[in-house]
Design an enzyme around this catalytic site. Structure first.
Site, short mmCIF file in Angstrom:
data_model
loop_
_atom_site.label_atom_id
_atom_site.label_comp_id
_atom_site.label_asym_id
_atom_site.label_seq_id
_atom_site.Cartn_x
_atom_site.Cartn_y
_atom_site.Cartn_z
N GLU A 431 31.56 31.19 41.02
CA GLU A 431 32.44 31.24 39.84
C GLU A 431 32.88 29.81 39.56
O GLU A 431 33.28 29.08 40.48
CB GLU A 431 33.66 32.14 40.08
N ASN A 486 34.46 31.52 33.04
CA ASN A 486 35.51 32.40 32.49
C ASN A 486 35.69 32.17 30.99
O ASN A 486 35.75 31.02 30.54
CB ASN A 486 36.84 32.13 33.20
N GLU A 517 32.67 35.69 32.43
CA GLU A 517 33.66 36.67 32.89
C GLU A 517 34.73 36.81 31.81
O GLU A 517 35.20 35.81 31.28
CB GLU A 517 34.34 36.18 34.19
N ASP A 547 36.52 40.87 34.47
CA ASP A 547 37.32 40.20 35.50
C ASP A 547 38.63 40.96 35.78
O ASP A 547 39.15 41.64 34.91
CB ASP A 547 37.65 38.79 34.98
N GLU A 604 37.15 40.65 44.60
CA GLU A 604 37.76 39.32 44.55
C GLU A 604 38.79 39.20 45.67
O GLU A 604 39.39 40.20 46.07
CB GLU A 604 38.51 39.13 43.24
P1 C2E Z 1 40.01 34.40 38.13
O1 C2E Z 1 38.98 34.20 37.07
O2 C2E Z 1 40.27 35.79 38.56
O3 C2E Z 1 39.64 33.46 39.29
C1 C2E Z 1 39.85 33.80 40.57
C2 C2E Z 1 41.07 33.17 41.11
O4 C2E Z 1 41.35 33.70 42.38
C3 C2E Z 1 40.91 31.66 41.32
O5 C2E Z 1 42.17 31.06 41.14
C4 C2E Z 1 40.56 31.55 42.77
O6 C2E Z 1 40.87 30.30 43.33
C5 C2E Z 1 41.42 32.64 43.35
N1 C2E Z 1 40.90 33.15 44.61
C6 C2E Z 1 39.58 33.28 44.97
N2 C2E Z 1 39.49 33.79 46.21
C7 C2E Z 1 40.76 34.00 46.65
C8 C2E Z 1 41.30 34.51 47.86
O7 C2E Z 1 40.61 34.87 48.79
N3 C2E Z 1 42.66 34.59 47.92
C9 C2E Z 1 43.47 34.18 46.91
N4 C2E Z 1 44.78 34.27 47.05
N5 C2E Z 1 42.98 33.68 45.75
C10 C2E Z 1 41.64 33.59 45.64
P2 C2E Z 1 42.32 29.84 40.23
O8 C2E Z 1 41.18 28.94 40.33
O9 C2E Z 1 43.69 29.32 40.48
O10 C2E Z 1 42.23 30.47 38.80
C11 C2E Z 1 43.20 31.32 38.37
C12 C2E Z 1 42.81 31.93 37.06
O11 C2E Z 1 42.72 30.92 36.07
C13 C2E Z 1 41.42 32.54 37.07
O12 C2E Z 1 41.40 33.78 37.62
C14 C2E Z 1 41.10 32.55 35.62
O13 C2E Z 1 41.70 33.66 35.00
C15 C2E Z 1 41.77 31.30 35.13
N6 C2E Z 1 40.77 30.26 34.98
C16 C2E Z 1 40.32 29.36 35.90
N7 C2E Z 1 39.39 28.58 35.32
C17 C2E Z 1 39.21 29.00 34.05
C18 C2E Z 1 38.37 28.59 32.95
O14 C2E Z 1 37.55 27.70 33.05
N8 C2E Z 1 38.51 29.27 31.77
C19 C2E Z 1 39.39 30.29 31.65
N9 C2E Z 1 39.48 30.91 30.45
N10 C2E Z 1 40.18 30.71 32.65
C20 C2E Z 1 40.09 30.07 33.85
MG MG Z 2 39.53 37.35 38.73
MG MG Z 3 37.26 34.85 36.87
#
Ligand code: C2E
Ligand code: MG
Ligand code: MG
Length: 656
Positions: A431, A486, A517, A547, A604
């Site tokens: 991802e 995403n 996603e 997602d 996830e």
């Molecule tokens: P998401 O798309 O559901 O991404 C998964 C989030 O869960 C990511 O947080 C990831 O670091 C975190 N995660 C993955 N494995 C684990 C785990 O085992 N435990 C825990 N506690 N967390 C885990 P991140 O990177 O902080 O991203 C948060 C949200 O921000 C993402 O949720 C997504 O909705 C958004 N996001 C991140 N990058 C983009 C992007 O390029 N475009 C858009 N539109 N949204 C983004």
């Molecule tokens: Mg997610």
């Molecule tokens: Mg995602």
């Protein structure tokens, strides 16, 4: 209609509308005093000219008695001229006036005839002249009440004609005929005039009636435009106006006011579970509870679906607002007994105290911010806007400004998190997650800047930047590895944004495949447009994953309607899978659902060995989470994949 009936109608008392009776009375009360002045003066003059020839009774006593009667009547009319009468009383007065008029006419006629034998030819002519001219004058004054004018005319004219013709005097007989002709013409004119007057009054009263009706409708419209028809409370429009007024008043008096916003938490699901009718009844009951608790100086309105607004006119301080919030939220926690069952809910509230020079919008925005803080940190209770919130807002504004002016290609970078297929024993994709390193603020979490970018419309540029980087990374990875990018609601909700994504995609396509996603909430904003956008992306060879499934509406209808190849089960279910039977049952249902729909299922947030084992036991295959790898820098990916291919690593994972 027989002649007799017509005549009796003409001379009868007015039986017309109440408005006409009042208008006639008003007109007469101005004219009748003048009539009596004229009548008395003319009578005195005739009495004076006959004083030398006629006896004292006829030149003094009788005229004095008649004049006294006239003066009494005149004073009565004069005194009553400004009185507001009811129509019935006006009618009675008019009827009395007709009889009194006829009686006086007969009295004055008899007196005039009694003087006749005493005078010479000049004086006799004066009598004829006096009677004729005075009758005409009186009829003019009585013209608005045709019965009165007729009564006077007939009572004088009949005896007048008979008397003077009977004298045998040619000149006087001629005068009598002249008089009959003049009074007849006069009567015809008066009758038509009185009809016109009646028509005028009728049309004036119809206009007044219409005006009243228009005013009533206007007031009703105004009332409806300002109330919420469901709860009967004032609506948003009225709240805004009231808030501006309360602020102006407080500003002028150097006081502060408080504003509150109260939200029924999770109200949407009440509508979904119990039906809209039950939802409406809950809202009505909630409104009743708020109304019953409000202080006399507090204004309550329903702002939108499940949101109520409060204006607390004062005296106000932090403590009062906290107390008001606690009482209100406490009242909402009491169950709502409905025919469909007992409904339990909570309400969160945000309050703010006015500052000098506040506008209604500024004050309300602060209450709104306090409400979101309550929902975030203290759901089911009230939060009062504080200094801490003010600092948070200014920080967010600063951040928004920096994001708006950021060089995205330079400041946004991506990290990759592996998605591991347990059945294959290999990482099948990553991802792509955005990161923002601001030169001013340093590293900022996507949880902070992504919602902000969505709010400020910057998200499409960020998506394009991430996609450009993902396409570039994809060119360096083996074709078997897929990258998931995403998309936000703004991306799939706008044809322009999708066109830009398509253009980028076609320009930068490499051997590695790109997937997308979208969250269910994003797709839900405009399901039809989302579907079209996703089909376009599908046409590019990309696949679509739903997602964070389980955090939004979790509706099977949406899953079926959208062109999905994969569902990503939210980490909140994974976290509970080892110790909560219900979560395990839900996960099992989801796995079966995906299998039945022929789409893959990704878990996830897999963090521990136990979670992994539990998920495998429930049929899960594709995993993403810290257990397999945290989001990593792009240059670490190659090492990660190389290490995965070594036998030791593979065995370790497969055993997991
Ligand atoms: P998401 O798309 O559901 O991404 C998964 C989030 O869960 C990511 O947080 C990831 O670091 C975190 N995660 C993955 N494995 C684990 C785990 O085992 N435990 C825990 N506690 N967390 C885990 P991140 O990177 O902080 O991203 C948060 C949200 O921000 C993402 O949720 C997504 O909705 C958004 N996001 C991140 N990058 C983009 C992007 O390029 N475009 C858009 N539109 N949204 C983004
Ligand atoms: Mg997610
Ligand atoms: Mg995602």
């Amino acid at each position: 209609m027989s002649l007799l009936t017509r005549i009796s109608r003409l001379v009868s008392a007015p039986t017309d509308t109440p408005e006409l009776a009042l208008a006639q009375w008003r007109a007469l009360s101005r004219q009748i005093p003048l009539m009596y002045v004229m009548l008395v003066s003319n009578t005195l003059i005739v009495a004076w000219t006959h004083s030398a020839v006629a006896p004292l009774e006829l030149t003094v006593y009788v005229p004095a008695a008649l004049a006294a009667l006239c003066v009494v009547r005149m004073l009565m009319w004069w005194r009553n001229r400004h009185k507001v009468l009811d129509p019935q009383k006006a009618r009675t007065n008019l009827r009395a006036m007709i009889w009194v008029g006829a009686a006086l006419a007969i009295g004055f006629t008899a007196w005039s005839f009694s003087l006749y034998p005493y005078g010479d030819a000049y004086l006799q002519s004066q009598i004829a002249f006096y009677m004729g001219i005075t009758t005409i004058g009186c009829m003019f004054c009585l013209m608005h009440v045709r019965a009165a004018a007729l009564a006077v005319g007939i009572c004088v004219l009949g005896p007048f004609a008979v008397f003077f013709i009977a004298t045998g005097q040619q000149t006087l007989g001629a005068i009598a005929i002249n008089m009959v002709l003049v009074v007849t013409v006069l009567l015809i004119i008066l009758l038509s005039n009185s009809r016109d007057f009646a028509d005028l009054v009728a049309s004036r009263s119809a206009i007044a009636q219409r005006q009243l009706e228009t005013q009533r409708l206007g007031e009703e419209n105004q009332r409806l435009a300002n109330i919420d028809t469901l709860t009967g409370l004032p609506n948003r429009r009225s709240f805004d106006r009231q808030l501006d007024l309360a602020l102006q008043r407080a500003e002028a008096e150097g006081r502060q006011i408080g504003v509150g916003r109260l939200d029924l938490d999770g109200f949407k699901s009440i509508n979904q579970i119990f039906g809209q009718l039950a939802g409406d009844r809950v809202l009505v009951e909630a409104a009743r509870r708020i109304e019953s608790l409000r202080r006399a100086d507090t204004f309550v309105a329903r702002l939108e679906s499940n949101t109520f607004g409060l204006i607390l006119a004062g005296p106000i301080d932090q403590q009062t607002l906290v107390h008001a919030g606690e009482v209100l939220c406490g009242a909402m926690r009491l169950s709502f007994e409905q025919p469909e069952g007992v409904i339990r809910l909570t309400a969160s509230a945000g309050f703010a105290v006015s500052q000098p020079d506040d506008t209604g919008d500024q004050l309300f925005d602060r209450a709104d911010y306090a409400l979101s803080a309550a929902k975030r940190e203290a759901r089911g209770s009230a939060v009062v806007f504080s200094e801490v919130h003010a600092r948070e807002i200014s920080k967010v504004r600063h951040m928004e400004h920096l994001l708006y002016s950021a060089d995205l290609d330079d400041e946004i970078y991506v990290v990759l998190q592996p998605q591991y297929d347990v059945a294959l024993g290999a990482t099948t994709g990553f991802e792509v997650l955005a990161r923002w390193r601001s030169p001013v603020l340093g590293e900022i979490s996507p949880a902070d800047f992504i919602p902000m970018a969505e709010r400020t419309g910057r998200i499409s540029k960020i998506t394009q930047c991430v996609l450009r980087k993902a396409l570039a990374i994809g060119r360096t990875l083996p074709p078997s590895i897929r990258l998931s990018v995403n998309l936000s609601a703004n991306d799939i909700g706008s044809t322009t944004a999708i066109e830009q994504i398509v253009a980028l995609f076609e320009r930068g396509r490499g051997p590695c495949q790109i997937d997308f996603e979208v969250t269910e909430t994003a797709a839900m904003r405009d399901l039809k447009q989302a579907n079209q956008s996703l089909l376009i992306l599908l046409g590019l060879g990309a696949r679509i994953a739903l997602d964070d499934f389980g955090t939004g509406h979790s509706s099977l209808t949406h899953v079926q309607k959208l062109p999905l190849h994969r569902i990503k089960i939210d980490r909140s279910f994974v976290a509970e899978v080892t110790n909560d039977i219900a979560s395990r049952a839900i996960v099992k249902t989801m796995v079966d659902l995906c299998r039945n729909l022929g789409i893959s299922c990704v878990f996830e947030g897999v963090e521990t060995e136990e979670q992994l084992q539990a998920l495998i036991a429930l049929g899960g295959t594709v995993m993403q989470g810290y257990f397999f790898g945290r989001p990593m820098a792009v240059d670490e990916v190659e090492t990660y994949l190389r290490r995965e291919r070594t036998p030791v690593q593979r065995e370790g994972r497969a055993a997991g």
